[in-house]
Scaffold this motif. Structure first.
Motif, PDB file in Angstrom:
ATOM      1  N   PRO A 161       0.718  -1.248   0.117  1.00 31.31           N
ATOM      2  CA  PRO A 161      -0.249   0.249   0.044  1.00 31.31           C
ATOM      3  C   PRO A 161       0.348   1.641   0.003  1.00 31.31           C
ATOM      4  O   PRO A 161      -0.069   2.545  -0.439  1.00 31.31           O
ATOM      5  CB  PRO A 161      -1.309  -0.328   0.879  1.00 31.31           C
ATOM      6  N   ILE A 162       1.642   1.490   0.349  1.00 29.75           N
ATOM      7  CA  ILE A 162       2.881   2.265   0.315  1.00 29.75           C
ATOM      8  C   ILE A 162       3.098   2.520  -0.875  1.00 29.75           C
ATOM      9  O   ILE A 162       2.932   3.875  -1.254  1.00 29.75           O
ATOM     10  CB  ILE A 162       3.997   2.432   1.417  1.00 29.75           C
ATOM     11  N   VAL A 163       3.599   1.415  -1.612  1.00 29.15           N
ATOM     12  CA  VAL A 163       3.941   2.324  -2.844  1.00 29.15           C
ATOM     13  C   VAL A 163       2.857   2.369  -3.875  1.00 29.15           C
ATOM     14  O   VAL A 163       2.841   3.201  -4.443  1.00 29.15           O
ATOM     15  CB  VAL A 163       4.937   0.282  -3.135  1.00 29.15           C
ATOM     16  N   ALA A 164       1.927   2.281  -4.305  1.00 28.48           N
ATOM     17  CA  ALA A 164       0.750   2.247  -4.615  1.00 28.48           C
ATOM     18  C   ALA A 164      -0.247   3.713  -4.175  1.00 28.48           C
ATOM     19  O   ALA A 164      -0.384   4.188  -4.581  1.00 28.48           O
ATOM     20  CB  ALA A 164      -0.443   1.269  -4.106  1.00 28.48           C
ATOM     21  N   THR A 165       0.439   4.309  -2.755  1.00 28.23           N
ATOM     22  CA  THR A 165      -0.292   5.367  -2.592  1.00 28.23           C
ATOM     23  C   THR A 165       1.481   6.821  -3.125  1.00 28.23           C
ATOM     24  O   THR A 165       0.429   7.567  -3.563  1.00 28.23           O
ATOM     25  CB  THR A 165      -0.360   5.661  -0.908  1.00 28.23           C
ATOM     26  N   ILE A 166       2.176   6.481  -2.780  1.00 33.10           N
ATOM     27  CA  ILE A 166       3.089   6.693  -3.306  1.00 33.10           C
ATOM     28  C   ILE A 166       2.521   6.940  -4.891  1.00 33.10           C
ATOM     29  O   ILE A 166       2.814   8.241  -5.400  1.00 33.10           O
ATOM     30  CB  ILE A 166       4.878   6.462  -3.053  1.00 33.10           C
ATOM     31  N   HIS A 167       2.843   6.149  -5.659  1.00 36.25           N
ATOM     32  CA  HIS A 167       2.851   6.406  -7.097  1.00 36.25           C
ATOM     33  C   HIS A 167       1.480   6.804  -7.766  1.00 36.25           C
ATOM     34  O   HIS A 167       1.306   7.755  -8.704  1.00 36.25           O
ATOM     35  CB  HIS A 167       2.653   4.842  -8.052  1.00 36.25           C
ATOM     36  N   ALA A 168       0.446   6.951  -6.990  1.00 36.77           N
ATOM     37  CA  ALA A 168      -0.935   7.423  -6.902  1.00 36.77           C
ATOM     38  C   ALA A 168      -1.049   8.745  -7.290  1.00 36.77           C
ATOM     39  O   ALA A 168      -1.324   9.495  -8.153  1.00 36.77           O
ATOM     40  CB  ALA A 168      -2.298   6.769  -6.374  1.00 36.77           C
ATOM     41  N   ASP A 169      -0.876   9.170  -5.957  1.00 38.70           N
ATOM     42  CA  ASP A 169      -0.796  10.214  -5.482  1.00 38.70           C
ATOM     43  C   ASP A 169       0.322  11.008  -5.653  1.00 38.70           C
ATOM     44  O   ASP A 169      -0.076  12.480  -6.331  1.00 38.70           O
ATOM     45  CB  ASP A 169      -0.563  10.593  -3.468  1.00 38.70           C
ATOM     46  N   TRP A 170       1.975  11.114  -6.364  1.00 43.29           N
ATOM     47  CA  TRP A 170       2.669  11.305  -6.324  1.00 43.29           C
ATOM     48  C   TRP A 170       3.247  11.321  -7.396  1.00 43.29           C
ATOM     49  O   TRP A 170       4.554  12.163  -8.346  1.00 43.29           O
ATOM     50  CB  TRP A 170       3.667  11.596  -5.457  1.00 43.29           C
ATOM     51  N   GLY A 171       3.153   9.676  -8.505  1.00 41.50           N
ATOM     52  CA  GLY A 171       3.920   9.857  -9.573  1.00 41.50           C
ATOM     53  C   GLY A 171       5.124   9.073  -8.990  1.00 41.50           C
ATOM     54  O   GLY A 171       5.200   8.662  -8.736  1.00 41.50           O
ATOM     55  N   LEU A 172       5.762   8.221 -10.306  1.00 41.20           N
ATOM     56  CA  LEU A 172       6.772   7.389 -10.949  1.00 41.20           C
ATOM     57  C   LEU A 172       7.671   8.041  -9.887  1.00 41.20           C
ATOM     58  O   LEU A 172       8.335   7.466 -10.024  1.00 41.20           O
ATOM     59  CB  LEU A 172       6.284   6.507 -12.162  1.00 41.20           C
ATOM     60  N   ALA A 173       7.967   9.457 -10.764  1.00 37.34           N
ATOM     61  CA  ALA A 173       9.276  10.410 -10.166  1.00 37.34           C
ATOM     62  C   ALA A 173       9.062  10.274  -9.169  1.00 37.34           C
ATOM     63  O   ALA A 173      10.672   9.615  -8.586  1.00 37.34           O
ATOM     64  CB  ALA A 173       9.087  11.232 -10.540  1.00 37.34           C
ATOM     65  N   LEU A 174       8.406  10.384  -8.195  1.00 34.21           N
ATOM     66  CA  LEU A 174       8.493  10.265  -6.548  1.00 34.21           C
ATOM     67  C   LEU A 174       9.356   8.906  -6.181  1.00 34.21           C
ATOM     68  O   LEU A 174       9.430   8.732  -5.102  1.00 34.21           O
ATOM     69  CB  LEU A 174       7.384  11.119  -6.486  1.00 34.21           C
ATOM     70  N   LEU A 175       8.314   8.300  -6.899  1.00 28.43           N
ATOM     71  CA  LEU A 175       8.154   6.547  -6.655  1.00 28.43           C
ATOM     72  C   LEU A 175      10.123   6.226  -6.861  1.00 28.43           C
ATOM     73  O   LEU A 175      10.833   5.358  -5.991  1.00 28.43           O
ATOM     74  CB  LEU A 175       7.282   5.534  -6.814  1.00 28.43           C
ATOM     75  N   THR A 176      10.469   6.460  -8.241  1.00 31.58           N
ATOM     76  CA  THR A 176      11.644   6.185  -7.943  1.00 31.58           C
ATOM     77  C   THR A 176      12.631   6.484  -7.491  1.00 31.58           C
ATOM     78  O   THR A 176      13.591   6.046  -6.958  1.00 31.58           O
ATOM     79  CB  THR A 176      11.761   7.182  -9.971  1.00 31.58           C
ATOM     80  N   VAL A 177      12.693   7.798  -6.917  1.00 27.09           N
ATOM     81  CA  VAL A 177      13.474   8.697  -5.660  1.00 27.09           C
ATOM     82  C   VAL A 177      13.611   8.013  -4.675  1.00 27.09           C
ATOM     83  O   VAL A 177      14.417   8.172  -3.642  1.00 27.09           O
ATOM     84  CB  VAL A 177      13.008   9.659  -5.665  1.00 27.09           C
ATOM     85  N   ALA A 178      12.319   7.420  -4.250  1.00 25.14           N
ATOM     86  CA  ALA A 178      11.573   6.875  -3.244  1.00 25.14           C
ATOM     87  C   ALA A 178      12.527   4.837  -3.052  1.00 25.14           C
ATOM     88  O   ALA A 178      13.137   5.036  -1.674  1.00 25.14           O
ATOM     89  CB  ALA A 178      10.346   6.431  -2.456  1.00 25.14           C
ATOM     90  N   LYS A 179      12.382   4.459  -3.953  1.00 23.31           N
ATOM     91  CA  LYS A 179      13.209   3.786  -4.579  1.00 23.31           C
ATOM     92  C   LYS A 179      14.551   3.837  -4.179  1.00 23.31           C
ATOM     93  O   LYS A 179      15.065   2.884  -3.214  1.00 23.31           O
ATOM     94  CB  LYS A 179      13.000   2.755  -5.507  1.00 23.31           C
TER      95      LYS A 179
END
Length: 99
Positions: A35-53
């Motif tokens: 759910p953390i990954v899904a929320t980051i992707h849904a709310d802030w997009g792939l760019a922030l998910l990439t930075v978080a990873k």
């Protein structure tokens, strides 16, 4: 050994990230079980998910490198856990892609 261990950490998380991209392209974001990954992707997009990873992998590698001389068992545990989580994510994504 240190370089190989960190390389394994990076490989596990690159596999997780790559399989995530394929899974989302085929099955949609609803297929993501974290759910953390899904929320980051849904709310802030792939760019922030990439930075978080990237930041997560960097944090695990830094904790390992800083603590390996003083507390080798703890440092190894942190690194093994990081590799395990990346591999588990990739494995679950691959299982989901097939459905």
């Amino acid at each position: 050994m240190t370089a190989a261990a960190i390389g394994l950490l990076i490989l596990a998380h690159v596999a997780d990230y790559a399989t995530f991209l394929v899974m989302v392209a085929r099955n949609g974001l609803g297929a993501e079980i974290n759910p953390i990954v899904a929320t980051i992707h849904a709310d802030w997009g792939l760019a922030l998910l990439t930075v978080a990873k990237f930041a997560t992998v960097l944090l695990v590698a830094a904790v390992f490198l800083i603590s390996v001389k003083e507390r080798p068992r703890m440092a190894t545990s942190v690194l093994v856990f990081g590799v395990f989580i990346g591999a588990l994510g990739a494995f679950s994504n691959v299982l989901t892609i097939g459905t």
